[in-house]
Design a protein around this motif. Sequence first.
Motif, mmCIF file in Angstrom:
data_model
loop_
_atom_site.group_PDB
_atom_site.id
_atom_site.type_symbol
_atom_site.label_atom_id
_atom_site.label_comp_id
_atom_site.label_asym_id
_atom_site.label_seq_id
_atom_site.Cartn_x
_atom_site.Cartn_y
_atom_site.Cartn_z
ATOM 1 N N PHE A 43 0.829 -1.201 0.000
ATOM 2 C CA PHE A 43 0.000 0.000 0.000
ATOM 3 C C PHE A 43 0.870 1.260 0.000
ATOM 4 C CE2 PHE A 43 -2.314 3.421 2.096
ATOM 5 C CZ PHE A 43 -3.513 3.428 1.386
ATOM 6 N N ILE A 44 1.954 1.226 0.781
ATOM 7 C CA ILE A 44 2.876 2.363 0.825
ATOM 8 C C ILE A 44 3.463 2.635 -0.554
ATOM 9 C CG2 ILE A 44 5.136 3.119 1.676
ATOM 10 C CD1 ILE A 44 4.435 1.746 4.335
ATOM 11 N N PHE A 45 3.911 1.592 -1.240
ATOM 12 C CA PHE A 45 4.517 1.756 -2.557
ATOM 13 C C PHE A 45 3.507 2.335 -3.558
ATOM 14 C CE2 PHE A 45 7.440 -1.955 -1.340
ATOM 15 C CZ PHE A 45 8.385 -1.084 -0.833
ATOM 16 N N ILE A 46 2.309 1.763 -3.596
ATOM 17 C CA ILE A 46 1.319 2.166 -4.590
ATOM 18 C C ILE A 46 0.794 3.576 -4.307
ATOM 19 C CG2 ILE A 46 -0.959 1.655 -5.546
ATOM 20 C CD1 ILE A 46 -0.369 -1.321 -4.989
ATOM 21 N N SER A 47 0.386 3.827 -3.065
ATOM 22 C CA SER A 47 -0.236 5.115 -2.736
ATOM 23 C C SER A 47 0.735 6.279 -2.859
ATOM 24 C CB SER A 47 -0.825 5.060 -1.323
ATOM 25 O OG SER A 47 0.179 4.755 -0.367
ATOM 26 N N ASN A 48 1.955 6.104 -2.371
ATOM 27 C CA ASN A 48 2.928 7.197 -2.465
ATOM 28 C C ASN A 48 3.396 7.418 -3.896
ATOM 29 O OD1 ASN A 48 3.640 8.309 0.353
ATOM 30 N ND2 ASN A 48 3.629 6.107 0.685
ATOM 31 N N SER A 49 3.416 6.355 -4.700
ATOM 32 C CA SER A 49 3.717 6.521 -6.124
ATOM 33 C C SER A 49 2.642 7.353 -6.809
ATOM 34 C CB SER A 49 3.841 5.155 -6.804
ATOM 35 O OG SER A 49 4.921 4.411 -6.280
ATOM 36 N N LEU A 50 1.385 7.147 -6.395
ATOM 37 C CA LEU A 50 0.284 7.929 -6.961
ATOM 38 C C LEU A 50 0.408 9.405 -6.585
ATOM 39 C CD1 LEU A 50 -2.806 5.576 -6.438
ATOM 40 C CD2 LEU A 50 -1.853 6.341 -8.624
ATOM 41 N N VAL A 51 0.819 9.668 -5.350
ATOM 42 C CA VAL A 51 0.989 11.060 -4.915
ATOM 43 C C VAL A 51 2.068 11.744 -5.747
ATOM 44 C CG1 VAL A 51 1.724 12.548 -3.016
ATOM 45 C CG2 VAL A 51 0.187 10.626 -2.560
ATOM 46 N N ILE A 52 3.195 11.069 -5.922
ATOM 47 C CA ILE A 52 4.294 11.643 -6.706
ATOM 48 C C ILE A 52 3.863 11.867 -8.148
ATOM 49 C CG2 ILE A 52 6.636 11.253 -7.563
ATOM 50 C CD1 ILE A 52 7.135 9.607 -5.007
ATOM 51 N N ALA A 53 3.175 10.857 -8.734
ATOM 52 C CA ALA A 53 2.713 10.972 -10.119
ATOM 53 C C ALA A 53 1.697 12.107 -10.267
ATOM 54 C CB ALA A 53 2.103 9.646 -10.574
#
Length: 361
Positions: A43-53
């Motif tokens: 969840f950390i990897f996916i959600s924070n990647s979405l924030v950066i994107a």
Amino acid sequence: MNECYYDKRMDFFYNRTKTDTADEWTGAQLIGVLCFGTFFCLFIFISNSLVIAAVVKNRRFHFPFYYLLANLAAADFFAGIAYVFLMFNTGPVSKTLTVNRWFLRQGLLDTSLTASLVNLLVIAVERHMSIMRMKIHSNLTKKRVTFLIISIWAIAIFMGAVPTLGWNCLCDITVCSSLAPIYSRSYLVFWSVLNLVVFFIMVVVYIRIYMYVQRKTNVLSSHTSGSISRRRTPVKLMKTVMTVLGAFVVCWTPGLVVLLLDGLNCTDCGIQNVKRWFLLLALLNSVMNPIIYSYKDDEMWATMKRMICCSSEDKSQERRSSRIPSTVLCRSTDTSGHYIEDGIIQGTICGKGDLGDKGNS
């Protein structure tokens, strides 16, 4: 002259400090911890990647505050990497680690904490620069923001490497801590006190800034004819940052207090019984931040939702539904993404949707 133990494995140090690393991390409990940790790390990897994107993709976020917010998401992403490495190098495996591998395990955690902490401190400075001028965003240039981000990671890496560089107890095992068997107790005291002091400073700064914003907003609201949304935007940004800071302090303070007690050699505090639960609490902080961003910022949530929807549909479906994201982006709402250029940016984005519709017709 003291003897140094660089060639020893970690079982030597764990046995000396009487730290139990095997019995409590076996069987069903170990599997449960690994499953729990794996789920949250994903969840950390996916959600924070979405924030950066989202910050990269949406032109409304191309401002210093959001660049630093994206860097905070990158620090949380890095924390996920540190937790994955920890999961596969903990429990019974801990005693089989070499000194260097154990330093790497702890250094990753320390680096992620420092990166988040320093990033929040820089955001506090950025907010102070903008709020005191009653502006939504500061006048920091992209070059300065880039320099700040590089500096944040340089400081974080250095702090994570300090024990490896010499501040440890490998040559004086009488000062070794209990929770971190090759860390010097003096280092734990320094580390925990430094972080707790920075916590306190940031909380005081944000409270003072928030009180200033509320006072100025109330005064200006009776003398200006600007939109309510424009006046409320600085307050909403402050609420977002203060929520992130509050979650960070709540999640990390218990662990730092435990480290401080260990550094002070408190043998009757029962710190061994709570250490792993406070570590999981720290893990939850990296899970909470993306939720806070999306909940507190409507524009962030709209952008993230649009990216998720686009990734799950093919191109033909995306064209047929082009009017939906246009409506979401063009609606007039009280979000933290509003500023002077709203009309221009909305016209650009909505224009693309209209062109797409005309091309499909």
